[in-house]
Design a protein around this motif. Structure first.
Motif: not given
Length: 532
Positions: A25-28, A205-211
């Motif tokens: 998910t993060g990479l996506q 939760q927006g936890k992948y916004e960094y990626q």
């Protein structure tokens, strides 16, 4: 011939990258950020000025129809929204296919004597995000077979463009197909902005916004490389000039912008907070900051700053005495003054500053015939209505318009009306208050017209100091992108975020705007348009 093979390989890298990036998910989210910024930026900074050069102001109208038409038709014909969405997707892809033929022709031009090889390299490099975007848009919708067919068609058409030579290119030249290309450009923007398969990315939760932020920073890096090549080896003088102009504005603005954030930090430290109990002091901050006045004073001169101060004081008094509340109040203010000035305020102002520079670069273009001051003022007022400019964004827009040679009245309307003249704010007023506000703005503009003040830059800093300041601003804006992710970063600008698309494949998530908003509940499909 090598160029042709290289450009086809660049297209084929798209599916490979996609395969790698969709494993997590993060990479996506990172891939989404990269495509959102690189393709969106390519359209805004590279393609639109070129369309303007060939098609004038009408080209912008066609872009807007392409961008907003699908959204409007989805609202009007709700039952057929899926059909509309697919039609837009088809149009976007058709546009990209058309564009590949001219790419083939551009590579022929690059091989001719006296033309720079950088042009061909630029074409090859910009095929990377295009190949990625095709796969990103099509595979979840119609499967990999169709996506591969489209990529194969693109390679075929590049070859056609490359071998068919100038006769075909003359028929497909921008002068002949400019309005079609403008409409299709709008369709591409629509598809990119409306994340067509939000269900794949379950990031409540927006936890992948960094990626996503890292992806968008890579997209910006690619854009910079392409623009540097473009001004190095391009036959469109106006276009390369507009890129240099954008850089020049950024260099001039950067040190003053840092000073504005320092002043915002100090006023917060002294107790002047956006949640101040006194309405008058809240309006002072919304309209002037007072950091926006500093930008005007230093970069447009004391006479304009004085008129702006008087105008904003009158508007502030009117809104305070008639008890008008502010729209879009600040949420979750930090305790630290430094965090307020250099994080919270950057998050709120950075999208507007970037938008103001791009807008001024487009509407200040030599091909846009807006010499009449009244027409300029009316265009700006219409532009402000769907948006909620912050005071710094308004000051930057005024500065960019001044540099583009716009009238003093247009510069003044950007300084006075940008932070307050928008639909969200006007909804909170009654008709008397609206008419009084419009009257005040008109009186200030008539005063400006009568006084005819001249704008002039007070400070001229050495080049190396400007460059250092620009690096600091780039770091601050980059940090903001990492914190928020590109979609939430741009969600400040209401123009980019129409209401939720109600397609069946959006069941898991609301629109990117709602999906990314921290306060939004996962199941919440309708949301207040102007509040975060």
């Amino acid at each position: 011939m090598y160029y042709l093979v290289a450009s086809c390989i660049a297209l084929l890298l798209g599916p490979l990258f996609y395969r790698f990036f969709t494993t997590g998910t993060g990479l996506q989210k990172g891939l989404d950020g990269f495509i959102f910024v690189s393709l969106g930026g390519l359209v805004l900074i590279h393609i639109l000025p070129e369309l303007l050069e060939h098609g004038g102001f009408l080209a912008i109208v066609f872009v807007i129809i392409g961008l907003w038409g699908p959204t409007l038709s989805e609202r009007l014909f709700h039952r057929y929204s899926e059909v509309t969405h697919n039609l837009t997707l088809t149009l976007g892809i058709t546009g990209l296919l058309l564009h590949t033929m001219t790419d083939g022709g551009a590579m022929v031009l690059a091989q001719q004597e006296g033309n720079s090889a950088l042009l061909a390299l630029g074409v090859i490099l910009h095929r990377l995000p295009v190949g990625l975007a095709i796969w990103w848009l099509l595979k979840p919708q119609v499967g990999s077979r169709w996506a591969m067919a489209v990529l194969a068609s693109m390679m075929l058409l590049t070859g056609v463009g490359y071998f068919a030579g100038e006769q075909l290119l003359n028929h497909l030249s921008l002068d002949n197909t400019v309005y079609l290309q403008a409409f299709v450009t709008g369709s591409i923007l629509h598809v990119v902005l409306h994340q067509p398969h939000g269900n794949n990315i379950s990031d409540k939760q927006g936890k992948y916004e960094y990626q996503a932020g890292i992806g968008s920073l890579l997209g910006i890096a690619l854009l910079f490389i392409l623009l540097a090549m473009d001004s190095g080896g391009h036959e469109h003088h106006d276009h390369s000039h507009s890129t240099e102009q954008l850089m020049q504005w950024l260099m001039t603005l950067a040190p003053v912008l840092i000073l504005a954030y320092v002043i915002a930090t100090l006023r917060y430290l002294l107790g002047l907070s956006p949640q101040h109990p006194q309405l008058g002091k809240r309006w002072l901050q919304r309209l002037a900051g007072p950091e926006a006045l500093v930008i005007t004073l230093l970069l447009l001169g004391p006479s304009l700053a004085m008129i702006q101060l008087i105008g904003l004081t009158l508007i502030g008094l009117l809104l305070t005495l008639t008890r008008v509340q502010l729209t879009d109040p600040h949420q979750g203010l930090p305790i630290s003054a430094w965090r307020f000035g250099f994080a919270h305020l950057v998050d709120r102002s950075a999208p507007w500053i970037i938008l103001s520079l791009i807008l001024a670069n487009l509407i200040g273009h030599p091909s846009v015939p807006l010499e009449n001051p009244l027409v300029q003022v009316l265009v700006l007022m219409a532009l402000f209505l769907p948006m909620r400019f912050c005071n710094l964004g308004g000051a930057v827009l005024a500065l960019s318009l001044a540099y583009s040679g716009w009238s003093i009245e247009a510069i003044m309307v950007a300084l006075l009306a940008a932070p307050v003249f928008n639909l969200a704010q006007l909804k909170l007023m009654n008709w008397t208050q609206r008419l009084l506000l419009a009257g005040l703005i008109i009186i200030c503009l008539l005063g400006t017209h009568w006084l005819i003040p001249q704008w002039s830059t007070i400070i001229a800093l050495p080049q190396n100091l400007n460059t250092a300041a620009l690096a600091v601003i780039a770091f601050l804006f980059g940090a903001s992108l990492l914190r928020l992710g590109p979609r939430k970063f741009m969600a400040r600008i209401t123009l980019w975020t129409p209401k939720v698309h109600d397609h069946h494949h959006h069941d898991d998530t609301a629109h990117a705007h709602a999906d990314d908003a921290i306060s939004a509940k996962p199941e919440q499909h309708t949301h207040k348009h102007h509040h975060h």
